[in-house]
Design an enzyme around this catalytic site. Structure first.
Site, mmCIF file in Angstrom:
data_model
loop_
_atom_site.group_PDB
_atom_site.id
_atom_site.type_symbol
_atom_site.label_atom_id
_atom_site.label_comp_id
_atom_site.label_asym_id
_atom_site.label_seq_id
_atom_site.Cartn_x
_atom_site.Cartn_y
_atom_site.Cartn_z
ATOM 1 N N LYS A 17 0.836 -1.204 0.000
ATOM 2 C CA LYS A 17 0.000 0.000 0.000
ATOM 3 C C LYS A 17 0.872 1.256 0.000
ATOM 4 C CE LYS A 17 -3.810 -2.386 2.258
ATOM 5 N NZ LYS A 17 -4.476 -2.729 3.528
ATOM 6 N N GLN B 104 -4.258 -1.094 9.834
ATOM 7 C CA GLN B 104 -4.231 -2.435 9.251
ATOM 8 C C GLN B 104 -4.826 -3.454 10.221
ATOM 9 O OE1 GLN B 104 -3.174 -3.222 6.018
ATOM 10 N NE2 GLN B 104 -4.020 -5.226 6.509
ATOM 11 N N ASP C 14 -10.644 3.387 4.273
ATOM 12 C CA ASP C 14 -10.928 1.949 4.174
ATOM 13 C C ASP C 14 -12.441 1.703 4.097
ATOM 14 O OD1 ASP C 14 -9.015 0.011 3.889
ATOM 15 O OD2 ASP C 14 -8.543 -0.163 6.023
#
Ligand code: NAP
Length: 285
Positions: free
Chosen positions: A53, A97, A120
């Site tokens: 990412k 994460q 997200d």
């Protein structure tokens, strides 16, 4: 019949090119789009995801701040860090994460992220916005699947109106939002899960099948209607340790009209949509 491949790498390249252009337009106005990536602990898979990412950001004009913390970080410390990032004007998107260590309540941490920076798309405000069709950040994986459907027929898109889409899997990050996105495009949607009886009877009726289960060979050729679009979200390892999806690719490609490969399908699209969401967050200011 041999299905047409939906190439997630090629589509990602195209979409990331557009992201890079928009990022440079923002930079020209003195705004550097910024993503903070918070990693707690040393989960090897998470380390790979996070690295990919961050690299994708760097390659496409997005500033990324990687914050690795030890697994011993407390929930209170993580919440304080999220709070500081919420208030940091150089950061437009925040990604924590998952999974987090067991002593941290992941949902509590997600809810601490400002919905304006929830790139997200996991915050309840983002889920609610998707539910009622308001602007908000869509979760990256199902959003990437929608972009794949839009790319079919030489970019004219796959007409979902009136079609039957079957989503296998009902997680909050893939299956449920995927179903809502398909519904918004006027597909008729069936959501399946581990308790679904006679999955094959349902998938055989489907014009579009999205498999998001995490088990190999959940979808085999005898379960697919000829010409259907098959999108494979799953990420598994076969006996040889090779990455594979939920779909029996070799068999299903002989029946389906379109199919996504694993690797090179949904995976790169997920990262691409993270870049798109971050850029959008920066553009919204
Ligand atoms: P998850 O939370 O474990 O959800 C799996 C879903 O599959 C559950 O809803 C479960 O049903 C259902 N299920 C399990 N066995 C089934 C069966 N035999 N038939 C029908 N449904 C069944 O997983 P997830 O987070 O959604 O992820 C799913 C897969 O996608 C994983 O392989 C993951 O690694 C992958 N993934 C890939 C990406 C990417 O970027 N490519 C992103 C996210 C996830 P119940 O609800 O009844 O338990």
């Amino acid at each position: 019949m041999t299905a047409q491949l939906i190439d997630g790498n090629a589509l990602s390249k195209q979409l990331r090119g557009a992201v890079a252009q928009r990022a440079s337009a923002l930079r020209a106005r003195g705004i550097v789009p910024g993503l903070a990536v918070v990693l707690v602990g040393e989960n090897p898979a998470s380390q790979v995801y996070v690295r990919n990412k961050v690299k994708a950001c760097q390659d496409n004009g997005i500033h990324s701040l990687l914050e690795p913390y030890p697994a011993t970080m407390s929930e209170a410390e993580l919440l304080a860090r999220v709070d500081a990032l919420n208030r940091d004007p150089a950061i437009h998107g925040i990604l924590v994460q998952l999974p987090l260590p067991a002593h941290i309540d992941a949902q509590k941490v997600i809810e601490a992220i400002s919905p304006d920076k929830d790139v997200d798309g996991f915050h309840v405000a983002s889920a609610g916005a998707l539910m009622v069709g308001q602007p908000g950040f869509w979760p990256c994986t199902p959003y990437g699947c929608m972009k794949m459907l839009e790319s079919l027929n030489d970019g004219k898109g796959y007409e979902l109106k009136g079609k039957h889409a079957v989503v296998i899997g009902r997680s909050n990050i893939v299956g449920k939002p995927m179903a809502l996105m398909l519904l918004q495009k006027n597909a008729t949607v069936t959501i399946c899960h581990s308790g679904t009886q006679n999955l094959k009877a349902l998938t055989l009726q489907a014009d579009v099948v999205v498999a998001a289960v995490g088990k190999r060979n959940v979808l085999t050729a005898d379960m697919v209607k000829p010409g259907a679009v098959v999108i494979d979200v799953g990420m598994n390892r076969n006996e040889a340790g090779k990455l594979c999806g939920d779909v029996d690719f070799e068999g299903v490609k002989e029946v389906a009209g379109w199919i996504t490969p694993v690797p090179g399908g949904v995976g790169p699209m997920t990262i691409t949509m993270l870049l798109v969401n971050t850029l959008e967050a920066a553009e919204r200011g």
